[in-house]
Motif scaffolding. Sequence first.
Motif, PDB file in Angstrom:
ATOM      1  N   LEU A  53      -5.476  -5.167   1.450  1.00 28.16           N
ATOM      2  CA  LEU A  53      -5.772  -4.985   0.026  1.00 28.16           C
ATOM      3  C   LEU A  53      -7.091  -4.245  -0.168  1.00 28.16           C
ATOM      4  CD1 LEU A  53      -4.609  -8.411  -1.420  1.00 28.16           C
ATOM      5  CD2 LEU A  53      -3.601  -6.158  -1.912  1.00 28.16           C
ATOM      6  N   ASP A  54      -8.052  -4.519   0.683  1.00 30.49           N
ATOM      7  CA  ASP A  54      -9.324  -3.814   0.598  1.00 30.49           C
ATOM      8  C   ASP A  54      -9.127  -2.324   0.882  1.00 30.49           C
ATOM      9  OD1 ASP A  54     -12.223  -3.781   0.294  1.00 30.49           O
ATOM     10  OD2 ASP A  54     -12.310  -3.480   2.456  1.00 30.49           O
ATOM     11  N   ALA A  55      -8.231  -2.008   1.793  1.00 33.11           N
ATOM     12  CA  ALA A  55      -8.004  -0.611   2.186  1.00 33.11           C
ATOM     13  C   ALA A  55      -7.225   0.172   1.132  1.00 33.11           C
ATOM     14  CB  ALA A  55      -7.269  -0.556   3.525  1.00 33.11           C
ATOM     15  N   ILE A  56      -6.215  -0.462   0.507  1.00 30.14           N
ATOM     16  CA  ILE A  56      -5.330   0.313  -0.369  1.00 30.14           C
ATOM     17  C   ILE A  56      -5.391  -0.078  -1.835  1.00 30.14           C
ATOM     18  CG2 ILE A  56      -3.733   0.826   1.512  1.00 30.14           C
ATOM     19  CD1 ILE A  56      -1.830  -1.275   0.273  1.00 30.14           C
ATOM     20  N   GLY A  57      -6.036  -1.185  -2.143  1.00 27.55           N
ATOM     21  CA  GLY A  57      -6.134  -1.601  -3.536  1.00 27.55           C
ATOM     22  C   GLY A  57      -4.926  -2.400  -3.980  1.00 27.55           C
ATOM     23  N   PRO A  58      -4.777  -2.562  -5.297  1.00 29.61           N
ATOM     24  CA  PRO A  58      -3.704  -3.412  -5.831  1.00 29.61           C
ATOM     25  C   PRO A  58      -2.334  -3.053  -5.257  1.00 29.61           C
ATOM     26  CG  PRO A  58      -5.155  -2.652  -7.583  1.00 29.61           C
ATOM     27  CD  PRO A  58      -5.557  -1.912  -6.342  1.00 29.61           C
ATOM     28  N   SER A  59      -1.596  -4.087  -4.866  1.00 35.83           N
ATOM     29  CA  SER A  59      -0.306  -3.880  -4.203  1.00 35.83           C
ATOM     30  C   SER A  59       0.680  -4.967  -4.599  1.00 35.83           C
ATOM     31  CB  SER A  59      -0.472  -3.926  -2.680  1.00 35.83           C
ATOM     32  OG  SER A  59      -1.394  -2.961  -2.244  1.00 35.83           O
ATOM     33  N   ARG A  60       1.944  -4.603  -4.551  1.00 33.72           N
ATOM     34  CA  ARG A  60       3.007  -5.580  -4.770  1.00 33.72           C
ATOM     35  C   ARG A  60       3.161  -6.443  -3.522  1.00 33.72           C
ATOM     36  NH1 ARG A  60       8.060  -2.381  -7.571  1.00 33.72           N
ATOM     37  NH2 ARG A  60       6.949  -1.791  -9.465  1.00 33.72           N
ATOM     38  N   PRO A  61       3.461  -7.699  -3.699  1.00 30.93           N
ATOM     39  CA  PRO A  61       3.699  -8.562  -2.535  1.00 30.93           C
ATOM     40  C   PRO A  61       4.795  -8.015  -1.617  1.00 30.93           C
ATOM     41  CG  PRO A  61       3.453  -9.889  -4.504  1.00 30.93           C
ATOM     42  CD  PRO A  61       3.487  -8.448  -4.953  1.00 30.93           C
ATOM     43  N   ASP A  96       5.986  -1.700 -13.959  1.00 27.33           N
ATOM     44  CA  ASP A  96       7.202  -2.518 -13.916  1.00 27.33           C
ATOM     45  C   ASP A  96       6.842  -3.937 -14.356  1.00 27.33           C
ATOM     46  OD1 ASP A  96       9.460  -4.010 -13.347  1.00 27.33           O
ATOM     47  OD2 ASP A  96       9.684  -3.276 -11.299  1.00 27.33           O
ATOM     48  N   GLY A  97       7.179  -4.276 -15.562  1.00 32.35           N
ATOM     49  CA  GLY A  97       6.826  -5.568 -16.129  1.00 32.35           C
ATOM     50  C   GLY A  97       7.363  -6.762 -15.370  1.00 32.35           C
ATOM     51  N   ARG A  98       8.376  -6.544 -14.540  1.00 35.99           N
ATOM     52  CA  ARG A  98       8.942  -7.649 -13.760  1.00 35.99           C
ATOM     53  C   ARG A  98       8.129  -7.947 -12.507  1.00 35.99           C
ATOM     54  NH1 ARG A  98      14.305  -4.973 -12.310  1.00 35.99           N
ATOM     55  NH2 ARG A  98      12.768  -3.326 -12.108  1.00 35.99           N
ATOM     56  N   ALA A  99       7.301  -6.997 -12.089  1.00 36.13           N
ATOM     57  CA  ALA A  99       6.564  -7.121 -10.829  1.00 36.13           C
ATOM     58  C   ALA A  99       5.093  -7.448 -11.090  1.00 36.13           C
ATOM     59  CB  ALA A  99       6.668  -5.815 -10.045  1.00 36.13           C
ATOM     60  N   HIS A 100       4.427  -7.872 -10.030  1.00 40.32           N
ATOM     61  CA  HIS A 100       3.000  -8.181 -10.084  1.00 40.32           C
ATOM     62  C   HIS A 100       2.265  -7.398  -9.005  1.00 40.32           C
ATOM     63  CE1 HIS A 100       4.512 -11.694 -12.257  1.00 40.32           C
ATOM     64  NE2 HIS A 100       3.334 -11.676 -12.845  1.00 40.32           N
ATOM     65  N   LEU A 101       1.001  -7.153  -9.268  1.00 36.80           N
ATOM     66  CA  LEU A 101       0.119  -6.534  -8.282  1.00 36.80           C
ATOM     67  C   LEU A 101      -0.942  -7.552  -7.894  1.00 36.80           C
ATOM     68  CD1 LEU A 101      -0.487  -3.032  -9.913  1.00 36.80           C
ATOM     69  CD2 LEU A 101       1.084  -3.603  -8.043  1.00 36.80           C
ATOM     70  N   LEU A 102      -1.251  -7.552  -6.618  1.00 36.81           N
ATOM     71  CA  LEU A 102      -2.308  -8.419  -6.103  1.00 36.81           C
ATOM     72  C   LEU A 102      -3.493  -7.547  -5.721  1.00 36.81           C
ATOM     73  CD1 LEU A 102      -0.090 -10.655  -3.863  1.00 36.81           C
ATOM     74  CD2 LEU A 102      -1.246 -11.355  -5.939  1.00 36.81           C
ATOM     75  N   ASP A 103      -4.684  -8.074  -5.950  1.00 38.14           N
ATOM     76  CA  ASP A 103      -5.896  -7.362  -5.574  1.00 38.14           C
ATOM     77  C   ASP A 103      -6.970  -8.388  -5.234  1.00 38.14           C
ATOM     78  OD1 ASP A 103      -7.528  -5.210  -5.036  1.00 38.14           O
ATOM     79  OD2 ASP A 103      -7.937  -4.717  -7.132  1.00 38.14           O
ATOM     80  N   LEU A 104      -7.986  -7.934  -4.526  1.00 35.20           N
ATOM     81  CA  LEU A 104      -9.099  -8.812  -4.186  1.00 35.20           C
ATOM     82  C   LEU A 104      -9.892  -9.167  -5.437  1.00 35.20           C
ATOM     83  CD1 LEU A 104     -10.497  -6.977  -1.026  1.00 35.20           C
ATOM     84  CD2 LEU A 104      -9.168  -9.081  -1.065  1.00 35.20           C
ATOM     85  N   THR A 105     -10.338 -10.398  -5.494  1.00 34.81           N
ATOM     86  CA  THR A 105     -11.280 -10.792  -6.542  1.00 34.81           C
ATOM     87  C   THR A 105     -12.668 -10.314  -6.092  1.00 34.81           C
ATOM     88  OG1 THR A 105     -11.771 -12.911  -5.492  1.00 34.81           O
ATOM     89  CG2 THR A 105      -9.947 -12.873  -7.102  1.00 34.81           C
ATOM     90  N   PRO A 106     -13.631 -10.286  -6.990  1.00 32.55           N
ATOM     91  CA  PRO A 106     -14.994  -9.931  -6.552  1.00 32.55           C
ATOM     92  C   PRO A 106     -15.494 -10.851  -5.429  1.00 32.55           C
ATOM     93  CG  PRO A 106     -14.845  -9.779  -8.933  1.00 32.55           C
ATOM     94  CD  PRO A 106     -13.545 -10.392  -8.459  1.00 32.55           C
ATOM     95  N   ASP A 107     -15.197 -12.154  -5.523  1.00 34.89           N
ATOM     96  CA  ASP A 107     -15.600 -13.079  -4.469  1.00 34.89           C
ATOM     97  C   ASP A 107     -14.870 -12.768  -3.163  1.00 34.89           C
ATOM     98  OD1 ASP A 107     -17.013 -15.373  -3.428  1.00 34.89           O
ATOM     99  OD2 ASP A 107     -15.120 -16.482  -3.560  1.00 34.89           O
TER     100      ASP A 107
END
Length: 157
Positions: A53-61, A96-107
Amino acid sequence: MTTRDVDAMSDTVDEIEQQLLVALRRVRRVAREAAEKVHPGLEAAAYAFLVRLDAIGPSRPSDLAAYFHIGKATAGRQLAALEQLGLVTRQPDPEDGRAHLLDLTPDGRRRLSACRADRHRTLRERLSGWSEDDLTVLAGLLIRLNNDDTEQSLPGR
């Protein structure tokens, strides 16, 4: 190839396999230690998701699962643990409203950055006696090995 050539190649392949297995055990230990540094109780497998996630940013599971060649359920378990620890956040995918993206939090980003800085320092110390040419060759060979289409048949896969 002569029988002698085949025997020599077999011995070399045996040595490569042995050294890959040693490296794999060390990588697993380092991953466990890194995960623990990021957050006590974090599983080593989940650490790899943070790095990705740090390398590519927000991503789908599902994209993360595909990248790591694991099932969606396995990825989902690791990602849920990362969410519970406050290291990643889940947001709706604007495309895509059906999907989610995950990304790192600041912490999560701060903890991962600190851990990686420590790991890089340790690796630089360990390789300090190597010449720049040797490091370049090693990096090139590892890239070549990791980009090889036969990676599925490597030990530990």
